[in-house]
Design a protein around this motif. Structure first.
Motif, short mmCIF file in Angstrom:
data_model
loop_
_atom_site.label_atom_id
_atom_site.label_comp_id
_atom_site.label_asym_id
_atom_site.label_seq_id
_atom_site.Cartn_x
_atom_site.Cartn_y
_atom_site.Cartn_z
N GLY A 89 34.52 41.94 38.27
CA GLY A 89 34.99 43.29 38.54
C GLY A 89 35.24 43.54 40.01
O GLY A 89 36.29 44.07 40.40
N SER A 90 34.30 43.13 40.85
CA SER A 90 34.47 43.40 42.28
C SER A 90 35.59 42.53 42.87
O SER A 90 36.38 42.99 43.70
CB SER A 90 33.15 43.18 43.03
N PHE A 91 35.70 41.29 42.42
CA PHE A 91 36.76 40.41 42.91
C PHE A 91 38.13 41.00 42.55
O PHE A 91 39.05 41.06 43.39
CB PHE A 91 36.61 39.02 42.29
N THR A 92 38.26 41.47 41.32
CA THR A 92 39.54 42.01 40.86
C THR A 92 39.85 43.34 41.57
O THR A 92 41.02 43.62 41.88
CB THR A 92 39.53 42.17 39.33
N SER A 93 38.83 44.13 41.85
CA SER A 93 39.03 45.34 42.66
C SER A 93 39.63 44.97 44.00
O SER A 93 40.56 45.63 44.50
CB SER A 93 37.69 46.04 42.97
N GLY A 94 39.09 43.92 44.59
CA GLY A 94 39.58 43.49 45.90
C GLY A 94 41.02 43.03 45.85
O GLY A 94 41.83 43.34 46.74
N LEU A 142 55.15 36.19 34.17
CA LEU A 142 54.98 35.30 35.32
C LEU A 142 54.60 36.01 36.62
O LEU A 142 54.06 35.39 37.53
CB LEU A 142 56.26 34.47 35.54
N ASP A 143 54.86 37.33 36.70
CA ASP A 143 54.49 38.04 37.93
C ASP A 143 53.06 38.58 37.78
O ASP A 143 52.83 39.79 37.73
CB ASP A 143 55.47 39.17 38.23
N THR A 144 52.13 37.66 37.67
CA THR A 144 50.76 38.01 37.30
C THR A 144 49.79 37.22 38.17
O THR A 144 50.06 36.05 38.50
CB THR A 144 50.53 37.65 35.81
N VAL A 145 48.68 37.83 38.53
CA VAL A 145 47.57 37.10 39.16
C VAL A 145 46.32 37.32 38.32
O VAL A 145 46.09 38.43 37.83
CB VAL A 145 47.34 37.51 40.63
N VAL A 146 45.54 36.27 38.14
CA VAL A 146 44.42 36.30 37.19
C VAL A 146 43.13 35.84 37.84
O VAL A 146 43.14 34.90 38.65
CB VAL A 146 44.66 35.33 36.00
N ALA A 147 42.04 36.46 37.43
CA ALA A 147 40.72 35.97 37.82
C ALA A 147 39.93 35.63 36.56
O ALA A 147 40.15 36.23 35.50
CB ALA A 147 39.98 37.03 38.62
N GLY A 148 39.04 34.66 36.67
CA GLY A 148 38.21 34.26 35.54
C GLY A 148 36.79 33.98 36.01
O GLY A 148 36.56 33.01 36.73
N PRO A 149 35.83 34.84 35.61
CA PRO A 149 34.43 34.55 35.95
C PRO A 149 33.92 33.32 35.20
O PRO A 149 34.50 32.91 34.19
CB PRO A 149 33.68 35.81 35.50
N THR A 150 32.83 32.78 35.65
CA THR A 150 32.24 31.58 35.04
C THR A 150 32.01 31.79 33.55
O THR A 150 31.57 32.84 33.13
CB THR A 150 30.89 31.25 35.71
N ALA A 193 42.15 32.56 40.06
CA ALA A 193 40.95 32.30 40.86
C ALA A 193 39.71 32.38 40.00
O ALA A 193 39.61 33.25 39.12
CB ALA A 193 40.84 33.33 41.99
N HIS A 194 38.79 31.46 40.24
CA HIS A 194 37.47 31.55 39.59
C HIS A 194 36.59 32.46 40.43
O HIS A 194 36.61 32.42 41.65
CB HIS A 194 36.86 30.15 39.52
N THR A 195 35.78 33.30 39.76
CA THR A 195 34.80 34.13 40.46
C THR A 195 33.41 33.83 39.89
O THR A 195 33.30 33.38 38.75
CB THR A 195 35.07 35.64 40.26
#
Ligand SMILES: Cc1ncc(C[n+]2csc(CCOP(=O)(O)OP(=O)(O)O)c2C)c(N)n1
Ligand code: SF4
Ligand SMILES: [Mg+2]
Length: 354
Positions: free
Chosen positions: A94-99, A58-66, A86-88
């Motif tokens: 890669g760049s969103f997750t780096s940020g 649960l202590d997780t943040v996730v990104a998902g590209p289109t 978050a959608h990217t």
């Protein structure tokens, strides 16, 4: 005043004797990827998403590209995620997750986020990770941002109608690689070896391959990637029921057969030792046991099947396994029929360790 960035360590599941690689473990109760999404029945990427997020917790943040796993999972103000997501754009996973990673580090150091450092991950399709967005993921790995970069590989651009991607296998039929008189095999090119590119090109990163056929392996490699301080890359084989045309209940079986037929080597790369550890499956099958389960290969002629068997045999050698004479013999096209006419072993309901 600078605050310390405290990191978490996720526990690994028991893999005693390799046996537990196969069974369905007692998964954590929490389900950050809740029911109620709209993926197809039997969707391999959805199974992978669920297990990866259960492994992360649960202590997780996730990104998902289109891709399918963005479009089928989220409509306006509604997603199946119980963790921040978050959608990217497809090119910038890669760049969103780096940020995100750099941002959490900075906020914790400045005392503006209490910590500990969360599990940060992105799950990108093969079209994103191996093609349109490969530059941004390679950049993130190179800069060693502390995050896990996952490619869920359904071997096609699924969401836009099953077009070929760099990881579509030789002879795989897609809407952009139809078979016909000029190209009887469908796709002519071999797939891009994405995971090896990532390991060889970013030797300081933890890199691994896995499939949805091995839940303990998938969960442990997710946790190892998150525990690794720095960038990690996980390449996961995830069948696409709609694009590959198979019985919906066979997703997990395909995840094992692709390994047992020598077409998807399962390994991990340890950056400390700069060494690969290969998984040696206890069963070695002819590639027809795998190919014939899927409609996308139904058009293959004897010479195409023989070529795929030759590639699988080279993979067995690469991972340090002997190639049985029975499989060497199958490199001869004369030993095959059209794939549609081949006999192959039907899946059975496997028990623990089968
Ligand atoms: C720059 C850009 N080009 C094309 C698209 C159209 N597009 C949306 S989803 C998608 C398919 C992505 O394939 P993949 O990353 O493999 O994910 P899958 O759909 O297979 O889950 C494409 C091409 C886009 N959104 N952005
Ligand atoms: S098209 Fe394939 S990847 Fe997309 S939701 Fe359906 S099974 Fe999953
Ligand atoms: Mg895809």
């Amino acid at each position: 005043m600078t605050h310390e960035v405290v990191r978490q360590t996720l526990p690994l599941l028991d893999e005693e004797d390799g046996r537990d690689l196969y069974y369905l473990p007692d998964l954590p109760e929490e389900d950050p990827y809740a029911a109620g999404h709209r993926t197809c029945a039997g969707c391999g990427p959805a199974i992978q998403y669920r297990w990866v997020l259960k492994a992360a917790g649960l202590d997780t943040v996730v990104a998902g590209p289109t891709g399918c796993m963005y479009v089928a999972n989220s409509t306006y103000l509604c997603t199946p995620y119980t963790v921040p997501w978050a959608h990217t754009p497809i090119a910038s996973g890669g760049s969103f997750t780096s940020g995100m990673a750099a941002g959490y580090e900075a906020m914790i150091r400045k005392g503006r986020y209490p910590g500990p450092y969360p599990n940060i991950l992105v799950m990108a399709g093969d079209g994103s990770a191996a093609d349109i967005g490969i530059g941004s993921i390679s950049g993130a790995l190179y800069r060693d941002h502390d995050a896990l970069f996952v490619c869920y590989d359904n071997e096609c651009y699924a969401n836009t109608g099953i077009q070929t991607s760099p990881t579509t296998p030789y002879a795989g039929m897609t809407t952009f690689t139809p078979y016909g008189k000029a190209t009887p095999e469908g796709k002519k090119l071999p797939p891009k070896n994405l995971a090896k590119m990532m390991a060889e090109g970013h030797p300081h990163c933890y890199v691994a391959t896995t499939t949805v056929g091995y839940p303990v392996d998938l969960i442990n490699k997710t946790r190892k990637g998150l525990n690794h301080v720095g960038a990690a890359f996980l390449h996961c084989y995830t069948p696409c029921q709609k694009g590959w045309v198979y019985q919906t209940s066979m997703t997990i079986e395909l995840g094992r057969r692709v390994v047992e037929s020598g077409l998807w080597p399962v390994w991990e790369y340890d950056p400390a030792e700069r060494a690969y550890r290969y998984f040696h499956p206890p069963v070695q099958r002819p590639v027809t046991d795998y190919l014939a389960m899927q409609g996308r290969f139904g058009h293959m002629l004897p010479e195409h099947v023989a070529r795929v068997q030759a590639g699988a045999n080279r993979n067995w050698e690469l991972i340090g396994m002997d190639v049985p004479q029975s499989l060497r013999d199958l490199e001869d096209p004369a030993r095959h029929q059209r794939l549609a006419d081949e006999e192959y072993s039907m899946p059975v309901n496997r028990g623990v360790g089968a």
